[in-house]
Design an enzyme around this catalytic site. Structure first.
Site, PDB file in Angstrom:
ATOM      1  N   CYS A  14      10.639  41.307  68.288  1.00 35.94           N
ATOM      2  CA  CYS A  14      12.108  41.149  67.839  1.00 35.94           C
ATOM      3  C   CYS A  14      13.296  40.767  69.093  1.00 35.94           C
ATOM      4  CB  CYS A  14      12.834  41.932  67.002  1.00 35.94           C
ATOM      5  SG  CYS A  14      11.720  42.293  65.578  1.00 35.94           S
ATOM      6  N   GLY A  40      11.211  36.009  68.915  1.00 34.83           N
ATOM      7  CA  GLY A  40      10.706  36.128  67.940  1.00 34.83           C
ATOM      8  C   GLY A  40      11.069  34.750  67.060  1.00 34.83           C
ATOM      9  N   ASN A 114      14.657  46.588  66.627  1.00 34.77           N
ATOM     10  CA  ASN A 114      13.504  45.902  67.672  1.00 34.77           C
ATOM     11  C   ASN A 114      12.844  47.150  67.950  1.00 34.77           C
ATOM     12  OD1 ASN A 114      13.286  44.823  71.190  1.00 34.77           O
ATOM     13  ND2 ASN A 114      11.749  44.662  69.156  1.00 34.77           N
ATOM     14  N   GLY A 115      11.330  46.955  67.399  1.00 32.70           N
ATOM     15  CA  GLY A 115      10.504  48.227  67.610  1.00 32.70           C
ATOM     16  C   GLY A 115       9.740  48.576  66.482  1.00 32.70           C
ATOM     17  N   TYR A 255       5.075  40.147  80.574  1.00 33.66           N
ATOM     18  CA  TYR A 255       5.094  39.163  79.819  1.00 33.66           C
ATOM     19  C   TYR A 255       6.024  38.801  78.960  1.00 33.66           C
ATOM     20  CZ  TYR A 255       3.582  36.495  75.500  1.00 33.66           C
ATOM     21  OH  TYR A 255       3.500  35.591  74.319  1.00 33.66           O
TER      22      TYR A 255
HETATM   23  P1  AMP Z   1      -6.063  35.171  75.340  1.00 29.55           P
HETATM   24  O1  AMP Z   1      -6.744  34.216  76.235  1.00 29.55           O
HETATM   25  O2  AMP Z   1      -6.288  34.512  73.859  1.00 29.55           O
HETATM   26  O3  AMP Z   1      -6.206  36.714  75.430  1.00 29.55           O
HETATM   27  O4  AMP Z   1      -4.595  34.808  75.405  1.00 29.55           O
HETATM   28  C1  AMP Z   1      -3.895  35.273  76.564  1.00 29.55           C
HETATM   29  C2  AMP Z   1      -2.351  34.743  76.745  1.00 29.55           C
HETATM   30  O5  AMP Z   1      -1.465  35.379  75.547  1.00 29.55           O
HETATM   31  C3  AMP Z   1      -1.701  34.911  78.026  1.00 29.55           C
HETATM   32  O6  AMP Z   1      -1.354  33.901  78.464  1.00 29.55           O
HETATM   33  C4  AMP Z   1      -0.710  35.811  77.699  1.00 29.55           C
HETATM   34  O7  AMP Z   1       0.624  35.253  78.409  1.00 29.55           O
HETATM   35  C5  AMP Z   1      -0.537  35.757  76.137  1.00 29.55           C
HETATM   36  N1  AMP Z   1      -0.016  36.845  75.431  1.00 29.55           N
HETATM   37  C6  AMP Z   1      -0.087  38.095  75.853  1.00 29.55           C
HETATM   38  N2  AMP Z   1       0.264  38.884  74.980  1.00 29.55           N
HETATM   39  C7  AMP Z   1       0.768  38.107  73.932  1.00 29.55           C
HETATM   40  C8  AMP Z   1       1.395  38.735  72.727  1.00 29.55           C
HETATM   41  N3  AMP Z   1       1.690  39.736  72.160  1.00 29.55           N
HETATM   42  N4  AMP Z   1       1.430  37.524  71.744  1.00 29.55           N
HETATM   43  C9  AMP Z   1       1.227  36.194  71.919  1.00 29.55           C
HETATM   44  N5  AMP Z   1       0.989  36.055  73.274  1.00 29.55           N
HETATM   45  C10 AMP Z   1       0.694  37.062  74.206  1.00 29.55           C
END
Ligand code: AMP
Ligand code: SF4
Length: 475
Positions: A14, A40, A114-115, A255
């Site tokens: 969030c 979000g 958020n959390g 990230y």
């Molecule tokens: P995958 O190869 O399916 O593991 O996707 C990796 C990608 O997901 C990376 O480019 C990350 O930037 C992104 N990522 C990491 N954590 C999340 C998250 N919580 N929600 C959505 N995308 C994420």
């Protein structure tokens, strides 16, 4: 620190924003929420307080789709809070869209959180047992029920009583008839900062939202602190003893937060550059170009390029206009989900040895498809470099990660992952290396990489658990 190997995750990604003392507070909040859209994208809501009356607008979708100019005439008042949500606890419904608005013995209140609370299930069961009727399936609502039962009547004191009973991660904003209360959990897991705007104040998950509304950064809300913002000024209250060391979410730096934000005392881009430098030292590559998986990995890839001397190129272009529900070109076509989002620049890739930098690998499915896209565009070699260690454990504190059964880092060795991705080499940043990129390494949670959960978690917790509790649960 507890060593724990839970199986399922639930989270609540969030962004939150508040404005106090602004002439058209709700408009300022909408702008702030727009800057926090990355936190979000499923639903959004704003509540404004005007002479004891609370007005609200909520919708499913992006900030730019939900709020119309005409809405703001119906959201008068000089105090307002708002929330963007990616639903990871509870399903996507308007009732589950925050802020939550209620009327209590001390007047109307609205809450944006958020959390994630890790003792939500026990607390909710106990509250329902003794008569509480829940309107949503959000753990956030627990705060309001605990406040309603608090001995103290004043919202500040009632909020502190409630906060002392919950365990988990929370950065929250509570709107009362005469103030906004901003508070962070004792571990400081999720970020929250304060800015000065004219004669008033704003509060936001990240400073990029302060920049957009033209506010000056004042400081962060400290872990365990409650800050009262009202038209007269700002007053800090020590609500809970802060944990020592803190447990700020390192994934915000890797990230989740925007690179132009200052989060946990550091500009995110700076931390990511250091991650890139360290990654190049730990895992060098013989290559012609460095490319990022845009946008979250841009700063890390730049850091890698700076350290290695290998040119950074824009080898993948991201389409920003992909909603979560966007129709895929052909559902069964290979890699279509990735091609909707990323397109390779062939001239940069053909015949080249590529260092592909990403911030993290979660399931590995996106990464595998991206590698195929690069190969088809003519890449001769692909050396995958990851700006964090393997994700081996789910997050229970507000970042959406799948269960251990779906985390490739928990299931396969690095060599097996290299083969699964189809790359020539694979290098993950070490945990030690990652922590060395932080000024105060002790102050960060890294449970998703280490399994060392700073707050004990319930291993059977699931994303929709509050909806699956049987007849007693609100639906
Ligand atoms: P995958 O190869 O399916 O593991 O996707 C990796 C990608 O997901 C990376 O480019 C990350 O930037 C992104 N990522 C990491 N954590 C999340 C998250 N919580 N929600 C959505 N995308 C994420
Ligand atoms: Fe952040 Fe990972 Fe800790 Fe969750 S487990 S709060 S994602 S560092």
């Amino acid at each position: 620190m507890e060593l724990w190997t839970p199986d399922r995750s639930w989270g609540e990604e969030c962004g939150i924003f508040a404005a106090v003392g602004a002439t058209r507070a709700a408009e300022t909040v909408a702008l702030g929420l727009h800057a926090l859209q990355h936190r979000g994208q499923e639903s959004t809501g704003i509540v404004a307080s005007d002479n004891g009356e609370f007005h609200m607008k909520k919708g499913i979708g992006l900030v730019t789709d939900v709020y119309r100019d005409t809405d703001f005439a119906r959201l008068p008042g000089r105090m307002s809070i708002g929330h963007n949500r990616y639903s990871t606890t509870g399903s996507i419904t308007l009732e589950n869209t925050q802020p939550l608005r209620v009327v209590t013995r001390s007047g109307p209140l609205a809450l944006a959180h958020n959390g994630n609370l890790v003792n939500a299930r026990e607390l909710r069961a106990a509250l329902e047992e003794s008569g509480s009727i829940f309107q949503t399936t959000l753990d956030t609502e627990i705060f309001l029920h605990l406040m309603a039962r608090a001995v103290a009547e004043a919202p500040e004191d009632a909020l502190i009583e409630a906060a002392r009973q919950v365990r988990g991660a929370f950065a929250l904003l509570l709107l009362t008839t005469d103030a906004v209360l901003a508070m962070r959990d004792a571990h400081g897991l999720r970020p929250l900062c304060i800015g000065r705007l004219g004669d008033g104040y704003v509060a936001a998950s990240e400073t990029c939202a302060l920049d957009l509304v033209g506010a000056d950064y004042v400081r962060e809300v400290e872990p365990g602190e409650l800050v009262r913002l009202d038209p007269q000024g700002m007053r800090a209250i020590r609500a809970m003893t802060a944990a020592s060391p803190r447990q700020q979410c390192i994934f915000e730096h890797i990230y989740f937060s925007r690179p132009d934000s200052r989060v946990f005392g550091e500009t995110v881009d700076r931390v990511r550059r250091r991650i890139g430098h360290r990654l190049a030292v730990e895992h060098p590559a013989e290559a012609d170009v460095v490319i990022a998986v845009p946008d979250s990995s841009n700063s890390i890839a730049l850091g890698y390029s700076e350290e290695s001397g290998i040119a950074f190129e824009l080898g993948l272009i991201r389409n920003h206009y992909v909603g979560r529900t966007f129709i895929q070109p052909k559902q069964d076509e290979r890699d279509s989900s990735v091609r909707v989002k990323f397109n390779p620049v062939r001239e940069i890739l053909t015949g080249k040895r590529i260092v592909l930098v990403d911030d993290s690998i979660v399931r590995g499915t996106t990464s595998r498809k991206l590698v195929r896209v690069l190969r088809r565009a003519g890449a001769r070699e692909v050396h995958f470099r990851v700006g964090s260690p393997p994700v081996t454990h789910p997050c229970f504190y507000g970042i959406d990660t799948p269960s251990r059964r779906e985390l490739i880092g928990a299931l396969k060795t690095t060599d097996e992952i290299r083969d699964f991705l189809g790359v020539d080499s694979l290098g993950y940043l070490s945990l030690e290396g990652l922590l060395a990129c932080e000024r105060e390494p002790r102050d960060f949670c890294h449970a998703c990489f280490s399994g060392q959960y700073p707050i004990p978690v319930d291993p059977s917790a699931t994303k929709l658990m509050l909806e699956h509790r049987g007849a007693g649960a609100a639906r």
